[in-house]
Design an enzyme around this catalytic site. Sequence first.
Site, PDB file in Angstrom:
ATOM      1  N   ASP A 128       0.846  -1.195   0.000  1.00 35.50           N
ATOM      2  CA  ASP A 128       0.000   0.000   0.000  1.00 35.50           C
ATOM      3  C   ASP A 128       0.878   1.240   0.000  1.00 35.50           C
ATOM      4  O   ASP A 128       1.877   1.299   0.708  1.00 35.50           O
ATOM      5  CB  ASP A 128      -0.914  -0.011   1.231  1.00 35.50           C
ATOM      6  CG  ASP A 128      -1.989   1.063   1.133  1.00 35.50           C
ATOM      7  OD1 ASP A 128      -2.513   1.282   0.018  1.00 35.50           O
ATOM      8  OD2 ASP A 128      -2.301   1.693   2.159  1.00 35.50           O
ATOM      9  N   HIS A 167      -4.110  13.999   0.612  1.00 33.80           N
ATOM     10  CA  HIS A 167      -4.223  13.114   1.769  1.00 33.80           C
ATOM     11  C   HIS A 167      -2.965  13.206   2.643  1.00 33.80           C
ATOM     12  O   HIS A 167      -3.053  13.349   3.868  1.00 33.80           O
ATOM     13  CB  HIS A 167      -4.434  11.671   1.315  1.00 33.80           C
ATOM     14  CG  HIS A 167      -4.404  10.667   2.430  1.00 33.80           C
ATOM     15  ND1 HIS A 167      -5.420  10.550   3.347  1.00 33.80           N
ATOM     16  CD2 HIS A 167      -3.472   9.738   2.788  1.00 33.80           C
ATOM     17  CE1 HIS A 167      -5.125   9.594   4.217  1.00 33.80           C
ATOM     18  NE2 HIS A 167      -3.947   9.083   3.903  1.00 33.80           N
ATOM     19  N   GLU A 199     -10.223   3.968   3.763  1.00 34.03           N
ATOM     20  CA  GLU A 199      -9.400   4.745   2.838  1.00 34.03           C
ATOM     21  C   GLU A 199      -9.854   4.409   1.427  1.00 34.03           C
ATOM     22  O   GLU A 199      -9.853   3.241   1.025  1.00 34.03           O
ATOM     23  CB  GLU A 199      -7.906   4.442   3.031  1.00 34.03           C
ATOM     24  CG  GLU A 199      -7.372   5.015   4.342  1.00 34.03           C
ATOM     25  CD  GLU A 199      -5.856   5.005   4.456  1.00 34.03           C
ATOM     26  OE1 GLU A 199      -5.202   4.212   3.750  1.00 34.03           O
ATOM     27  OE2 GLU A 199      -5.331   5.800   5.271  1.00 34.03           O
ATOM     28  N   GLU A 211      -9.282   4.058  -2.218  1.00 33.98           N
ATOM     29  CA  GLU A 211      -8.096   3.880  -3.059  1.00 33.98           C
ATOM     30  C   GLU A 211      -8.453   3.119  -4.342  1.00 33.98           C
ATOM     31  O   GLU A 211      -9.511   2.496  -4.437  1.00 33.98           O
ATOM     32  CB  GLU A 211      -7.003   3.078  -2.304  1.00 33.98           C
ATOM     33  CG  GLU A 211      -6.618   3.689  -0.963  1.00 33.98           C
ATOM     34  CD  GLU A 211      -5.361   3.088  -0.355  1.00 33.98           C
ATOM     35  OE1 GLU A 211      -4.572   2.444  -1.086  1.00 33.98           O
ATOM     36  OE2 GLU A 211      -5.166   3.283   0.861  1.00 33.98           O
ATOM     37  N   ASP A 219      -8.916   0.472   2.022  1.00 36.18           N
ATOM     38  CA  ASP A 219      -7.860   0.102   2.966  1.00 36.18           C
ATOM     39  C   ASP A 219      -8.338   0.489   4.371  1.00 36.18           C
ATOM     40  O   ASP A 219      -8.019   1.550   4.883  1.00 36.18           O
ATOM     41  CB  ASP A 219      -6.583   0.866   2.577  1.00 36.18           C
ATOM     42  CG  ASP A 219      -5.444   0.609   3.534  1.00 36.18           C
ATOM     43  OD1 ASP A 219      -5.409  -0.464   4.151  1.00 36.18           O
ATOM     44  OD2 ASP A 219      -4.579   1.505   3.666  1.00 36.18           O
ATOM     45  N   ARG A 238      -7.318   4.156  13.211  1.00 37.63           N
ATOM     46  CA  ARG A 238      -6.452   5.339  13.404  1.00 37.63           C
ATOM     47  C   ARG A 238      -5.834   5.394  14.789  1.00 37.63           C
ATOM     48  O   ARG A 238      -4.713   5.889  14.942  1.00 37.63           O
ATOM     49  CB  ARG A 238      -7.259   6.616  13.164  1.00 37.63           C
ATOM     50  CG  ARG A 238      -7.904   6.708  11.811  1.00 37.63           C
ATOM     51  CD  ARG A 238      -6.878   6.635  10.700  1.00 37.63           C
ATOM     52  NE  ARG A 238      -7.526   6.737   9.397  1.00 37.63           N
ATOM     53  CZ  ARG A 238      -6.893   6.559   8.241  1.00 37.63           C
ATOM     54  NH1 ARG A 238      -5.599   6.249   8.242  1.00 37.63           N
ATOM     55  NH2 ARG A 238      -7.529   6.663   7.113  1.00 37.63           N
ATOM     56  N   GLN A 292      -3.047   2.937  14.749  1.00 34.42           N
ATOM     57  CA  GLN A 292      -2.009   3.472  13.855  1.00 34.42           C
ATOM     58  C   GLN A 292      -1.179   4.559  14.551  1.00 34.42           C
ATOM     59  O   GLN A 292       0.052   4.569  14.476  1.00 34.42           O
ATOM     60  CB  GLN A 292      -2.693   4.045  12.601  1.00 34.42           C
ATOM     61  CG  GLN A 292      -1.734   4.555  11.535  1.00 34.42           C
ATOM     62  CD  GLN A 292      -2.486   5.070  10.298  1.00 34.42           C
ATOM     63  OE1 GLN A 292      -3.714   5.001  10.234  1.00 34.42           O
ATOM     64  NE2 GLN A 292      -1.764   5.574   9.324  1.00 34.42           N
ATOM     65  N   LYS A 347      -3.645  -1.634   9.814  1.00 28.84           N
ATOM     66  CA  LYS A 347      -4.082  -1.816   8.431  1.00 28.84           C
ATOM     67  C   LYS A 347      -4.244  -3.291   8.082  1.00 28.84           C
ATOM     68  O   LYS A 347      -4.469  -3.629   6.928  1.00 28.84           O
ATOM     69  CB  LYS A 347      -3.033  -1.221   7.481  1.00 28.84           C
ATOM     70  CG  LYS A 347      -2.661   0.210   7.776  1.00 28.84           C
ATOM     71  CD  LYS A 347      -3.586   1.157   7.076  1.00 28.84           C
ATOM     72  CE  LYS A 347      -3.019   2.573   7.095  1.00 28.84           C
ATOM     73  NZ  LYS A 347      -3.811   3.452   6.237  1.00 28.84           N
ATOM     74  N   THR A 371      -8.645  -5.558   3.803  1.00 30.71           N
ATOM     75  CA  THR A 371      -8.591  -4.664   2.644  1.00 30.71           C
ATOM     76  C   THR A 371      -9.644  -5.194   1.687  1.00 30.71           C
ATOM     77  O   THR A 371      -9.573  -6.353   1.270  1.00 30.71           O
ATOM     78  CB  THR A 371      -7.200  -4.713   1.976  1.00 30.71           C
ATOM     79  OG1 THR A 371      -6.202  -4.391   2.946  1.00 30.71           O
ATOM     80  CG2 THR A 371      -7.119  -3.760   0.796  1.00 30.71           C
ATOM     81  N   GLU A 414      -9.878  12.527   7.561  1.00 30.38           N
ATOM     82  CA  GLU A 414      -9.802  13.859   6.961  1.00 30.38           C
ATOM     83  C   GLU A 414     -11.163  14.558   6.957  1.00 30.38           C
ATOM     84  O   GLU A 414     -11.253  15.749   7.232  1.00 30.38           O
ATOM     85  CB  GLU A 414      -9.296  13.748   5.525  1.00 30.38           C
ATOM     86  CG  GLU A 414      -7.874  13.249   5.414  1.00 30.38           C
ATOM     87  CD  GLU A 414      -7.578  12.781   4.000  1.00 30.38           C
ATOM     88  OE1 GLU A 414      -7.178  13.607   3.184  1.00 30.38           O
ATOM     89  OE2 GLU A 414      -7.789  11.582   3.707  1.00 30.38           O
TER      90      GLU A 414
END
Length: 419
Positions: A125, A132, A198, A200, A230, A234, A237, A250, A254, A360
């Site tokens: 990834d 971002h 996420e 993607e 993904d 948080r 993370q 993560k 996925t 975000e």
Amino acid sequence: MPLLRSWVDSANRADCDFPLNNLPCGVFSVEGEEPRCGIAIGDFVLDVAGLEEAGLLALDGGPLLDVPFWNEAMEAGPAVWAALRARLQDLLAEGAAEREAVEPFLVPRAAATLHMPFLVAEYTDFYAGRNHAFNVGSMFRGPENALPPNWLHIPIGYNGRASSVVVSGTPVRRPWGQVKGPDQPMPAFQPSRRFDLELEMGAVVGRASEGMVSVAEADEMIFGYVLLNDWSARDIQAWEYQPLGPFQAKATATTISPWIVMRAALEPFRVSTPPREVPLLPHLQEPGPMLYDIALEVGLTPEGGAETVIARTNYREMYYSAAQQLAHHTTSGCPMNVGDLLGSGTISGPTKESRGSLLELSWGGKEPIAIEGGTRSFLEDGDTLTLRGHAQGEGYRIGFGNCSGRVIPAHENPLGAGR
Ligand code: MN
């Protein structure tokens, strides 16, 4: 390129994701039967494994489709990919002589269950979206240090887990993990409270490499593209990510969309990456346009509620293309394999509405967003996320099919009390 008309009427509708121009590759099953390779056309799945078995495809090196994954067809190489597309476009074109022979191999898509379209060899990834990276960096380190010093020179990535890549529709369980807030003296082990998505694109590698490849060669190695979520915890993370990058945050899951859209179907939609802010070293420069104009959106549906589209953006927002990422991946001599999956990195546009993660959208949870019947900072149990994407042609579109997953509650402490 105009719409290629098919005798499958539903494939000629302007809003159909799967016209004759598309022909994406998937794996499907019908009740009581084993999964097999299929191609989406209009409202149907074409049983291409059956077509090959019946002698209607005659692919070089075949049979290639007698397995419930596309890896063998990918391994056969670009000449076979092109031959397959050309043959299917002949068989399905309006006025095709062989329509009667092909028609029995159409299965209504509504009656088909979709499975993983390929065996994922390895999953990498990236972190290649400028907006971002700036948004997340601002939140974690402040706007002055938002972009790491290497960011404009190499596509940053990490080696993820192939074992937890799942197909659209697979429920995703809220993960446990170790978290620690800045004011807490000790970390705690608990279910993630900041579980996120996420948005993607995923590039599917269809050719193996030995040693370094150029960006142009890397582009030729890509078989096709999927939508990719993904999933990211948080809070886990934030505690674990330095210095080696994301790990358990993560690794839960996925999700990919069920159809691999072949690179050939996307050719009319190529666009250049944005202007370079600093020149790239020659080995990462692109010889031509290597991104695609693909409109993307994310819908969030709470348990028993109605969907809100929480983000709209476009794949062309990326700073690095999949070809650049793949070329970079090989600079060390790292061999790439058929079935490798590359995540683009979160695709956020410049506006608030175009941010590709809740981190975000809610600015770290400080500004919850409004959805039908409530608000969200991060995902709640029972939420279903649906990623959608398409390239818009003149009178037709190249769609990917939904990439969706529902968040199910964390297990009770799986290790038992006191652990
Ligand atoms: Mn990611």
